[in-house]
Write an enzyme that holds these catalytic residues in place. Structure first.
Site, mmCIF file in Angstrom:
data_model
loop_
_atom_site.group_PDB
_atom_site.id
_atom_site.type_symbol
_atom_site.label_atom_id
_atom_site.label_comp_id
_atom_site.label_asym_id
_atom_site.label_seq_id
_atom_site.Cartn_x
_atom_site.Cartn_y
_atom_site.Cartn_z
ATOM 1 N N HIS A 137 1.400 -1.544 5.646
ATOM 2 C CA HIS A 137 2.518 -0.768 5.084
ATOM 3 C C HIS A 137 2.616 -0.962 3.559
ATOM 4 O O HIS A 137 3.687 -0.796 2.982
ATOM 5 C CB HIS A 137 3.862 -1.129 5.730
ATOM 6 C CG HIS A 137 3.809 -1.200 7.220
ATOM 7 N ND1 HIS A 137 4.117 -0.133 8.032
ATOM 8 C CD2 HIS A 137 3.444 -2.211 8.049
ATOM 9 C CE1 HIS A 137 3.969 -0.482 9.302
ATOM 10 N NE2 HIS A 137 3.549 -1.733 9.333
ATOM 11 N N SER A 162 -5.703 8.115 -23.253
ATOM 12 C CA SER A 162 -4.728 9.195 -23.335
ATOM 13 C C SER A 162 -4.720 9.719 -24.761
ATOM 14 O O SER A 162 -4.910 8.959 -25.712
ATOM 15 C CB SER A 162 -3.347 8.659 -22.965
ATOM 16 O OG SER A 162 -2.337 9.465 -23.538
ATOM 17 N N GLU A 201 -9.967 8.467 -9.616
ATOM 18 C CA GLU A 201 -9.008 9.567 -9.396
ATOM 19 C C GLU A 201 -9.724 10.876 -9.078
ATOM 20 O O GLU A 201 -9.326 11.629 -8.182
ATOM 21 C CB GLU A 201 -8.141 9.766 -10.641
ATOM 22 C CG GLU A 201 -7.106 8.680 -10.853
ATOM 23 C CD GLU A 201 -6.383 8.879 -12.181
ATOM 24 O OE1 GLU A 201 -5.294 9.457 -12.162
ATOM 25 O OE2 GLU A 201 -6.932 8.479 -13.232
#
Ligand code: ARG
Length: 468
Positions: free
Chosen positions: A165, A286, A299
Site C-alpha cells: 500500500h 527544467s 517517465e
C-alpha cells in the site's frame, strides 16, 4: 500492348482489367510503401526462396532462377545504399521490388510471381520480420536481466523498506527487490519465446487464399527461410494476424513491467525518498527551475506503455470483423506492429544502459526502513516463538506500536520495562529481532529476503539465463 493506351495506368502490375487510371487520392490512400518498405529484406529473402523452389520443381529453369536471385540481390544492395527509387504508384514494397526486378532483368522478372500472391507474400514477410525482432528483443531482455543480477549481487545486504500500500511494511534487501524485477522480465522472455513458436511458420504457398495449381514444395521454402514448418490451411495462412496480436500482448505486458519499474525509480529519485540516484546523462533539467533534475527516461518509458497498449487494442479491433480470407484491412497491421517493436527495443535499450549507472543511497534507505515500525512482524513472531498464539501476539505488538507512536520512538528505542508492561513474555534478547539485519536474516528460505537467499537466487538466475 494495351499498356500503351493512355486511359489505362501502365505502371500498375495489375492494370489489365482496368479502363481508367487510379484516382490520385486513392493511390495515396491505398499505398503502404511509405511504411512497409522496411520489410524489403524479408520480401527479397522470401522471393529468392520462392524462385529457388520454383526451379527445384521445374516451373523455372535454373538460369531463370539464377537471374532472378542475382537481380533481387542487386536490388537489396540499391535499397541498402539508398539509391533505390520507391514509388507510391507501385503501392507497396512487394510491387516496388517486383517492378524493379523486371526493369533490371527483363521479362524473366515477370515470372517471379508464379504460384504466389501478395497475400501469402506479405504474411511471410511480416512473420520473418517479427521473428527477427523477437530475437532482438529477447537479447535486450537478457541484457537488462544480467544488469539486474549484478545489482542484486552487489546490493544483497543493502536494506530498504519494503512496501505494501506504499506504506512501510517490512525491511527487505534492495537486491531482493531487483530480483523481483528479474522475475517479471523472465516471464516476459518466456512469453516472447512462446509467441515465436506461432510466428515462425511459413504461409508461403497459400497464394491468394486457396493454394496454387503449380506443384510447389512448401516444406522446401519453409526450410530455406528458417521457418519451423509450413502453416496448415491456406485460408488461415493469409488471414491470420493472431501472431501480431500476441506479439503486441507480450509487448504490453513487458511495457507494463517497465512502467512499474519506472514508477518506482521516479518515486525513489524524488526528494521525499532519495533512495537512488540516476546518472545525469539520463536526466534533464527544467528551463525555469535551476535546481531540477528530472527522471525523464523512466517517465517516458512509463508513458510509452500507453501507446503499446493502444496498439494492442488497434490490432484486436482491426481483426475482429474480418471475414476470411485476406482483406485490405490487414495492411493496417503494420504501423502498430512496427511501433510496438520499435518502442520495446528503445525502452529495453534505455533500461539496459541506465540501470548499471543507478547508485543506491544505502544510508537513506536504511533510515527509511528504520522508520515505520518495519520490524513489528518480527516482534510478533518472537512472541509466537515464546508460546503466544499469533493473533494474541499481533494484538500485543499493536499496543506496543501505539505506545511507540505516542512517544515518538522506534521499537528498538523502547525500554524493556515498557515492553514487558504490555507483554511479560518479552526478554532482553528481543532487541536482536528488532534490528533490520535480524529481520532480513530471519527470512532465510526459498524466495525470502535474507541476503544469503538473495545471493543464492542470483546464482540460480545466472544458470537460468545460461540455459535460455
Ligand atoms: N500491402 C498489402 C498489405 O499490407 C499487401 C497485400 C495486398 N494484397 C492484396 N490483395 N491487395 O497487406
Amino acid at each position: 500492348m494495351s499498356n500503351d493506351d493512355e486511359s489505362r495506368d501502365g505502371n500498375k502490375l495489375w492494370g489489365g482489367r482496368f479502363s481508367e487510371a487510379t484516382d490520385a487520392f486513392v493511390e495515396r490512400f491505398t499505398a503502404s510503401v511509405d511504411f512497409d518498405r522496411r520489410l524489403y529484406r524479408q520480401d527479397i529473402a522470401g522471393s529468392i526462396a520462392h524462385a529457388r523452389m520454383l526451379a527445384q520443381v521445374g516451373v523455372l529453369s535454373p538460369e531463370e532462377e539464377a537471374q532472378i536471385a542475382a537481380g533481387l540481390e542487386a536490388i537489396a544492395g540499391e535499397i541498402e545504399n539508398d539509391t533505390f527509387q520507391w514509388s507510391v504508384e507501385l503501392e507497396d514494397v512487394h510491387m516496388n521490388i517486383e517492378a524493379a526486378l523486371t526493369r533490371r532483368i527483363g521479362a524473366v522478372g515477370k515470372k517471379l510471381h508464379t504460384g504466389r500472391s501478395r497475400n501469402d507474400q506479405v504474411a511471410t514477410d511480416i512473420r520473418l520480420y517479427v521473428r527477427d525482432e523477437i530475437d532482438a528483443i529477447a537479447l535486450l531482455i537478457e541484457q537488462l536481466q544480467l544488469t539486474l543480477l549484478d545489482i542484486a549481487e552487489r546490493e544483497a545486504a543493502t536494506i530498504m523498506p519494503g512496501f505494501t500500500h506504499l506504506q512501510v511494511a517490512q525491511p527487505i534487501s534492495f537486491g531482493h527487490h531487483m530480483m523481483a524485477w528479474f522475475e517479471m522480465l523472465e516471464r516476459d522472455y518466456q512469453r516472447f519465446q512462446d509467441c515465436r513458436k506461432r510466428v515462425n511458420l511459413s504461409p508461403l504457398g497459400a497464394a491468394a487464399l486457396a493454394g496454387t495449381s503449380f506443384p510447389i514444395d512448401r516444406h522446401y521454402t519453409a526450410d530455406l527461410l528458417g521457418f519451423d514448418s509450413p502453416t496448415r490451411n491456406s485460408l488461415d495462412s493469409v488471414s491470420d494476424r493472431d501472431f501480431a496480436i500476441e506479439l503486441a500482448a507480450c509487448g504490453s505486458l513487458l511495457m507494463t513491467h517497465l512502467s512499474r519499474f519506472s514508477e518506482e525509480l521516479v518515486l525513489w529519485t524524488s526528494e521525499q525518498f532519495q533512495f537512488v540516484e540516476l546518472p545525469d546523462r539520463f536526466c534533464t533539467g527544467s528551463s525555469i527551475m535551476p535546481q531540477k533534475k528530472n527522471p525523464d527516461v523512466p517517465e517516458l518509458v512509463r508513458g510509452k506503455s500507453g501507446r503499446v497498449n493502444g496498439h494492442l487494442v488497434s490490432l484486436l479491433t482491426l481483426m475482429k470483423s474480418q471475414p476470411l480470407a485476406y482483406n485490405k484491412d490487414n495492411q493496417e497491421d503494420k504501423e502498430p506492429l512496427f511501433d510496438v517493436l520499435d518502442t520495446l527495443k528503445d525502452c529495453l535499450f534505455a533500461y539496459a544502459q541506465m540501470m548499471p549507472a543507478v547508485t543506491c543511497r544505502s544510508q537513506v534507505m536504511r533510515e527509511a526502513a528504520n522508520r515505520g515500525y518495519s520490524t513489528a512482524t518480527d516482534l510478533a513472531d518472537y512472541l509466537v516463538k515464546r508460546g503466544l498464539p499469533f493473533r494474541d501476539a499481533h494484538e500485543a505488538v499493536g499496543r506496543i506500536v501505539a505506545m511507540a507512536v505516542e512517544s515518538g520512538q522506534n521499537l528498538d528505542q523502547l525500554y524493556l520495562e515498557q515492553l514487558t508492561a504490555i507483554c511479560p513474555q518479552i526478554e532482553t534478547d528481543v532487541y536482536q529481532v528488532l534490528t533490520l539485519e535480524g529481520s532480513l536474516n530471519a527470512r532465510d528460505h526459498l524466495g525470502g529476503t535474507a541476503p544469503a537467499q538473495v545471493r543464492a537466487a542470483v546464482t540460480q538466475a545466472r544458470d537460468l539465463l545460461a540455459s535460455h
